[in-house]
Design a protein around this motif. Sequence first.
Motif, short mmCIF file in Angstrom:
data_model
loop_
_atom_site.label_atom_id
_atom_site.label_comp_id
_atom_site.label_asym_id
_atom_site.label_seq_id
_atom_site.Cartn_x
_atom_site.Cartn_y
_atom_site.Cartn_z
N PRO A 57 41.42 74.21 -38.53
CA PRO A 57 40.68 72.96 -38.35
C PRO A 57 40.84 72.41 -36.94
N ILE A 58 39.82 71.78 -36.44
CA ILE A 58 39.86 71.18 -35.10
C ILE A 58 40.64 69.87 -35.18
N ALA A 110 33.54 63.11 -28.91
CA ALA A 110 33.48 64.08 -27.81
C ALA A 110 34.28 65.31 -28.21
N ILE A 111 33.78 66.48 -27.86
CA ILE A 111 34.47 67.75 -28.13
C ILE A 111 34.61 68.50 -26.81
N VAL A 125 39.53 74.21 -29.33
CA VAL A 125 38.60 73.09 -29.27
C VAL A 125 39.31 71.83 -29.76
N PHE A 126 38.99 70.72 -29.10
CA PHE A 126 39.66 69.46 -29.41
C PHE A 126 38.60 68.37 -29.54
N GLN A 142 27.64 63.84 -40.19
CA GLN A 142 27.28 64.32 -38.86
C GLN A 142 28.51 64.83 -38.11
N LEU A 143 29.62 64.12 -38.25
CA LEU A 143 30.84 64.53 -37.56
C LEU A 143 31.34 65.88 -38.07
N THR A 144 31.39 66.05 -39.37
CA THR A 144 31.87 67.32 -39.93
C THR A 144 30.93 68.47 -39.57
N ALA A 145 29.62 68.19 -39.53
CA ALA A 145 28.66 69.23 -39.14
C ALA A 145 28.86 69.62 -37.69
N LEU A 146 29.13 68.64 -36.82
CA LEU A 146 29.36 68.93 -35.41
C LEU A 146 30.63 69.76 -35.23
N LEU A 147 31.67 69.43 -35.97
CA LEU A 147 32.91 70.20 -35.89
C LEU A 147 32.69 71.63 -36.37
N ALA A 148 31.92 71.77 -37.45
CA ALA A 148 31.65 73.11 -37.98
C ALA A 148 30.88 73.96 -36.97
#
Length: 421
Positions: free
Chosen positions: A62-63, A24-25, A10-11, A47-53
């Motif tokens: 880590p992404i 965007a992921i 995932v990027f 919000q960003l860290t939650a989305l990555l998790a």
Amino acid sequence: MDIEGLPVPVFCGVDWAEDHHDVAIVNAGGTRLAKLRISDDAAGFAQLTALLAEHGDSNDHPIPVAIETSRGLLVACLRATGRPVFAINPLAVARYRDRHSVARKKSDAIDAAALANILRTDMAVHRPLPMDSELAQAIAVLARAQQDAVWDRIQAHNKLRSQLREFYPAILVAFADKREGICSREARTILAAAPTPTAAARLTRRRLQSLLKQAGRQRGIEAEADRLHEVLHQEYLHQPPQVEDAFGQQTAALLRQLETACTNAGQLETATRETFERHPDAPVISSFPGLGSLTGARVLAEIGDDRTRFTTAGAMKAYAGSAPVTRASGKSCTVMARRVKNQRLAAAGYVWAFASLTASMGARAHYDRRKEAGDRHVAAQRNLFNRFMGMLFHCLQHGERYDEEKAFPNRLEGELVAQAA
């Protein structure tokens, strides 16, 4: 961290703006898994860290994140999490965007997806931001700020000097032979007391002595006051009285700018030196001829202290702009100076190489050989800087200090031959 050896399915791409960021992921197949617009604050970062998790982000895997800048609070917080962060040049992002659409449509969400796809397809050819220590990052802030202050001081000096040439040649003549010219404290103090040639002509020897003491002069005060009194009372061309007064008010304003620039440069220089001397790499860097605390801090600020950032000496030389660029096509082959480089490191390298000419006999001999071979002054100094960068890479990797005998063995061999003859 060896990014190539980690499974990264995932990027993440972040298109940043002043008050919000688009995220965007995408997965390894290019499918966009999520998109989100976050605010530029702590809530947005959460919000960003939650989305990555949600998409598999963890401490072990880590992404990676691609973004168009290497600065700012968002980048600092992302780096603090220990994840690989890639700063992609906006021009490169524009080229990648054209791969996905020929209509030249553009939006923040499209740019975020393009950044994520850059990592998906070409992450191996991009370099993540270095994992520099907190002290090295602090040195970078101070060293760059001090260099900017010096450039501001030069600009303010040039503006003031150009202004004085219009109506006040006496003050320029008075300090023409001084090393700092009108940037010196004595010149600034006298100019503040007498911003016009008419006011300068009214200065007495006693008043000049008082101003010199006020500027910090301790020796030769009477002789210097006599010299200034004679220069300022000579015959010069003058503007009309009202025009001269107007020039005097403008000069006072420019002088205040110069005073501020000089103060900022001096205070930042002191802070830079003190912070640099606390760094573990300072003894190694300062051991090189021509590298004092200030220039050494500028060098450390740009190369950092992450030993994995440059895998070879050639990579560091290319980053500094000292290594030449070869362009070959068919039978043609051209070697030229590198234009795309770290401009701050290149500027520090020029000062470093120039100062080393009087501090190292080996450096001087190397410079002279390049001159004899046909190089001009700048090219010879760039070649010397290139050699120093290779030595610095070796010394930092092995924790060794500079050794003149190892650095320039050819010079010592030449001396032995000359003595035997």
